[in-house]
Enzyme design. Structure first.
Site, PDB file in Angstrom:
ATOM      1  N   ASP A 251       0.751  -1.277  -0.092  1.00 47.07           N
ATOM      2  CA  ASP A 251       0.203   0.071  -0.084  1.00 47.07           C
ATOM      3  C   ASP A 251       0.879   1.460   0.012  1.00 47.07           C
ATOM      4  OD1 ASP A 251      -2.763   1.593   0.558  1.00 47.07           O
ATOM      5  OD2 ASP A 251      -1.735   2.135   2.325  1.00 47.07           O
ATOM      6  N   GLU A 288       1.610   0.000  -4.915  1.00 45.45           N
ATOM      7  CA  GLU A 288       0.738   1.115  -4.931  1.00 45.45           C
ATOM      8  C   GLU A 288       1.625   2.277  -4.941  1.00 45.45           C
ATOM      9  OE1 GLU A 288      -3.141   3.399  -3.687  1.00 45.45           O
ATOM     10  OE2 GLU A 288      -1.995   2.475  -2.175  1.00 45.45           O
ATOM     11  N   HIS A 382     -10.718  -0.569  -5.258  1.00 48.60           N
ATOM     12  CA  HIS A 382     -11.565  -0.016  -3.715  1.00 48.60           C
ATOM     13  C   HIS A 382     -11.699   1.442  -3.608  1.00 48.60           C
ATOM     14  CE1 HIS A 382      -7.377  -0.403  -2.323  1.00 48.60           C
ATOM     15  NE2 HIS A 382      -7.672   0.478  -1.469  1.00 48.60           N
TER      16      HIS A 382
END
Length: 589
Positions: A251, A288, A382
């Site tokens: 992340d 990411e 998401h």
């Protein structure tokens, strides 16, 4: 070594005294003094039994604190840890050899809302659906322990423990084992750039955070501290080794502020590559990143970090604008006529170009030799759904015909495609931002902050769902009864056909960027009314998003492999109605 409960040790350089408290099944407790070791570690020659409850007492504070490396938190993140031996699980995946990311199809899901039950065991019952769809990699949003019963997962505070309401660590092992039995690899989303705002006891033990140096989500993780770096690296290997996971999605790596060489991402890639060699199966690291920096995916010998892949928000933004015409905020630059063509051919739209949203030049070009599958591309995920004020999917605003075009664009793009749960049947349920912080003041702050943020963007504050309202969480569950309904079933069949074509036609997984070209016609100046022709080797992907039928030149004997609507053909001319797409193969030689 896989399995086994190691002797007790804990990194607590801020403590002058550390005691282990063991709690028997009848509730009685006993304490053992830990001995100070080097570099802030404390140890005791104690091995706990499976399931035994325990925790640490720091100095003279009577508060029991969970183990920072706890593998199980049966009663929540403020309570005692429970010893867990991952080696006791009876795996059945001995013949599993893994799946490379190249040629793959990722499916991103949130365990708490994927099924009505919101558990790992319930998710197992839906794996056959994913296998039939053509998915190769199942990506789980974070499962590490957080405070409260439900959450997106990005507020984790105990990274080594599986959130107990999902089923805990043994249920996680059952899920991975069941996925492997169906030929599905598992990618776990992990968060190493911040801790959640509630339930984090780690700063009491040591300097896990750089206090006063903030990211978007709070204090920065202290990568200057070797023990904190090892905390991250050991956690990554835990998932891959002890839980048989096949990859990690990392992340927001742009928030990993690392001042020491080698960068922690490079160090992580080295260790994961070594583990992959030991286990003789591919292990994947997907970043990411907000940086549009190819350094992440360049090989280490070329000065890169050696990660497997990275998400491409640029591809999402370009396809979102092309489908919806929405051009506010960070979408504004992607109204450019060449936006979708450029991201298809070159991966990044901002590759050193000016970003009006950021007010500066952004990104760097991807070298031509980088395989195209190293970018993960998606029309929905998401973040891009859940961070909209109403959590609305594309299905809330697009016609069934446009949803079909979105499917074609997603599954014929040169990157590695990713679907967000329910996208494959055009789920009508929203996926909203939800939290369950037990502290009322924190819950109010989160709700008010989110409402204020969207008010600044022109949304009615009262229309923004309260993240703390249980109904927000309930609304975000998939409705599996939709799958068989006529319109939904038709879209699902299209996704299955597209996934099959990706497997059968090597042009659609060709990794050479130069073998993909794109042409665009702007019919009336509207970004959502354009006509595209994407060439993937010898294949042509024809897309008509204009308001009128549009003709394309094709070979007279060209084979239409797939179309989303009825076409008209006149020799070497193929006419597509509005809001339709087709995949055309050249005449066989």
């Amino acid at each position: 070594m896989t399995g086994g409960i190691p002797p007790i040790e804990v990194w607590a350089p801020r403590a002058g005294r550390v005691r282990l408290r063991r709690i028997a099944g009848d509730g009685t407790a006993s304490e053992t003094e830990l001995e100070r070791a080097a570099e802030g570690w404390w140890r005791a020659d104690v091995v706990l039994g499976q399931g035994e409850r325990y925790g640490f007492l720091l100095d003279d504070d009577p508060q029991l604190r969970p183990d920072p490396r706890s593998r199980r938190q049966p009663d929540g993140v403020h309570e005692a840890s429970a010893a867990f031996d991952p080696g006791l699980f009876a795996w059945t995946d001995a013949t599993w050899t893994g799946r490379p990311l190249a040629g793959g199809l990722i499916y991103e899901l949130h365990l708490g809302t994927f099924t009505p039950e919101g558990t790992l065991d319930a998710a197992v019952t839906r794996l056959d659906h994913l296998a039939a769809l053509g998915v190769t990699h199942v990506e789980l949003l974070p499962v590490n322990a957080f405070n409260g019963p439900w959450n997106w997962g990005y507020d984790g505070v105990l990274w080594y423990a599986v959130h107990e309401p999902y089923g805990g660590p043994e249920a996680y092992q059952r899920f991975v084992d069941a996925a492997h039995a169906r030929g599905l690899a598992v990618v776990q989303d992990v968060v190493y750039n911040h801790f959640g705002p509630s339930g984090n006891h780690l700063p009491s033990f040591g300097p896990y955070l750089r206090e006063g140096e903030s990211t978007t989500w709070g204090d920065s993780v202290n990568l200057d501290e070797p023990a904190v770096r090892e905390y991250i690296l050991d956690n990554a290997l835990l998932w891959l080794r002890d839980f048989h996971v096949d990859g990690l999605r990392l992340d927001a790596v742009h928030a990993l502020h690392d001042r020491r060489p080698p960068h922690i991402l490079e160090e992580l890639a080295e260790r994961v590559d070594a583990l992959a060699a030991q286990q003789d199966r591919p292990l994947t690291l997907i970043a990411e990143s907000d940086l549009n920096d190819p350094t992440l995916i360049l090989p280490r010998e070329a000065g890169g970090y050696g990660l497997t892949a990275q998400w491409s928000d640029d591809w999402h933004h370009a396809v979102h604008v092309a489908l919806t015409g929405e051009t506010s905020g960070y979408y504004s630059d992607f109204a450019a006529e060449d936006a979708l063509s450029k991201v298809t051919e070159r991966g990044f739209f901002h590759d050193g170009t000016f970003s009006s949203f950021r007010g500066r030049a952004h990104g760097a070009p991807i070298p031509a030799e980088v395989p195209t599958w190293r970018l993960v591309t998606f029309a929905q995920d998401h973040d891009q759904v859940g961070n909209r004020a109403a959590g609305d999917r594309l299905s809330a605003s697009l016609s069934p015909d446009r949803l079909a075009v979105a499917a074609v664009l997603t599954l014929t793009a040169p990157g590695t495609p990713m679907l967000f749960m329910g996208e494959e049947w055009g789920a009508s349920t929203p996926w909203q931002f939800f939290t369950s912080h037990p502290e009322p003041e924190l819950g109010r702050a989160v709700a008010e902050g989110r409402a204020a943020e969207f008010a600044r963007m022109g949304w009615d504050r009262d229309a923004v769902p309260d993240p703390q309202d249980p109904d927000t969480f309930a609304r975000s569950h998939l409705d599996w009864e939709e799958v068989g309904a006529p319109g939904h079933a038709r879209l699902l069949a299209l996704y299955r056909d597209l996934a099959r074509l990706r497997r059968e036609r090597p042009e659609l997984t060709d990794p050479v960027a130069a073998h993909t070209t794109a042409e665009v016609r702007d019919t009336d100046g509207s970004p959502e009314r354009r006509v595209y022709r994407f060439r993937r080797g010898g294949l042509s992907v024809l897309v008509n998003l204009s308001a009128q039928s549009t003709s394309f030149d094709v070979e007279p004997e060209a084979d239409v492999l797939l179309s989303t609507a009825a076409l008209t053909r006149d020799g070497g001319t193929l006419t597509l109605p509005p809001d339709s797409a087709a995949i055309v193969a050249p005449t066989p030689s």
